[in-house]
Write an enzyme that holds these catalytic residues in place. Structure first.
Site, PDB file in Angstrom:
ATOM      1  CD  GLU A 102      59.537   7.070  41.176  1.00  0.00           C
ATOM      2  OE1 GLU A 102      59.912   7.345  41.137  1.00  0.00           O
ATOM      3  OE2 GLU A 102      59.618   6.172  41.002  1.00  0.00           O
ATOM      4  CB  CYS A 122      66.443   1.659  33.043  1.00  0.00           C
ATOM      5  SG  CYS A 122      66.496   0.562  31.430  1.00  0.00           S
ATOM      6  CB  CYS A 350      53.297  -0.900  35.069  1.00  0.00           C
ATOM      7  SG  CYS A 350      54.680  -2.234  33.357  1.00  0.00           S
TER       8      CYS A 350
END
Length: 363
Positions: A102, A122, A350
């Site tokens: 993204e 991640c 975030c």
């Protein structure tokens, strides 16, 4: 608008020129018998004119165009989906190896920021971050990082009244310093006057504290630095960010101090990112402690209201608590801001980026 080439059936031994920075393009062109100045011409076609068809590059010699077609190609991964928030934030999704990454575009009155991903997933497993819960597949290639910017620029020029990207932040999916070489090469292209042409202060690299890589970065490249700190002490940080058990706060901040001493891009101080988690890291004593550990580091503190994602066991601090926390830091002399939530309704805020990842890490 330039007609795109068909990238089907491209041989694996051909080079995608989006994987190469200026120096590498220059070396490649010299190997084809081209003059050094052709590097500028070629980069202008690729990055200024968004042209990926060598046959349309009219100021390149015919024999060079022929050799470029034989030995290389230009391919930017397409966005397969676009989601637009009520506040104007845009989320673009790219499919890579049947997985999804993204990219976020955040327009404001005087600036427009593109948040890019550096990895598919991640590996750091920060507990408050949706990306970390998805697992990790692989690092993005230079071309896969650059593609996000290339395609975004193309869309903005064609569909958004010739809008431009003023800032690029490596705050998307992944830990940039765990993909150090590719991220550095991508940054070189972003900085290049015939690449995307941004200044080093308009590029921000955010890291959770990969100390050896940050120490290497000192000698490699100078950009604005943001540190994902999120806790005032090792006890709390260990519990929400497992990477802290390998590189603790003291070693992280020592490395940050070294980087700042060699940096022109961070003259105003490093940006300290601090997610606000109710009852975990948001008490008055935590604000005092945070101020104490940062007192020798020139810094701007950005408090981030935590953004919900499915199956998470956190609650965002209240607005009142965040304001109290911010005021304690301001009284201690820190420039402290509270981040405005953008794109929350489309999962673009975030800590909300998830993509679609095939996890290759064994628990």
């Amino acid at each position: 608008m330039h007609k795109s080439i068909n990238i089907k059936n491209i041989s694996d031994d051909k080079i995608n020129l989006l994987d190469l920075n200026r120096k590498e393009i220059e070396i490649f062109l010299l190997s084809l018998g081209a003059k050094k100045f052709v590097t500028d011409q070629l980069m202008k076609w690729i990055y200024n004119r968004h042209c990926n068809n060598f046959n349309l590059m009219s100021n390149l010699k015919k024999d060079i165009r022929k050799k470029l077609n034989e030995r290389s190609y230009i391919f930017a991964s397409n966005f397969i989906e676009e989601k637009i928030s009520y506040d104007g934030t845009v989320k673009w999704i790219t499919s890579i190896d049947k997985q999804k990454i993204e990219t976020i575009y955040i327009p404001e009155k005087k600036r427009a920021t593109l948040c890019v991903s550096s990895q598919i997933g991640c590996s750091l497993k920060c507990k408050f971050c949706a990306t970390g819960q998805q697992g990790f597949n692989r690092n993005l290639k230079v071309s896969e990082i650059i593609s996000q910017i290339w395609q975004a620029n193309k869309i903005l020029k064609e569909k958004k009244n010739n809008s431009t990207i003023t800032n690029i932040v490596f705050m998307g999916m992944g830990e940039p310093l765990l993909n150090l070489n590719n991220v550095i090469s991508a940054i070189k292209i972003i900085l290049d006057k015939n690449g995307f042409g941004l200044s080093k202060r308009r590029i921000t690299l955010s890291t959770s504290g990969i100390v050896p890589a940050l120490n290497k970065l000192i000698k490699k490249i100078d950009v604005s630095l943001a540190i994902s700190l999120h806790a005032p002490n090792d006890f709390i940080r260990n519990s929400i960010m497992p990477i802290n058990m390998k590189y603790n706060i003291k070693s992280f901040l020592n490395s940050v101090s070294k980087y700042l001493k060699h940096s022109h891009a961070n003259r105003g101080g490093v940006t300290v990112e601090y997610v606000m988690l109710r009852g975990i890291n948001d008490l008055n004593e935590h604000a005092e402690e945070l101020g104490n550990i940062l007192k020798k580091i020139p810094s701007k503190i950005n408090l981030i209201p935590w953004n919900f994602f499915k199956n998470a066991n956190f609650i965002c601090s209240s607005k009142n608590r965040i304001n109290i926390f911010a005021n304690i830091l301001r009284k201690k002399g820190f420039n402290t801001t509270i981040r405005k939530n953008r794109g929350q309704d489309i999962g673009a805020a975030c800590g909300q980026l998830t993509g679609d990842i095939v996890n290759r890490i064994k628990n």
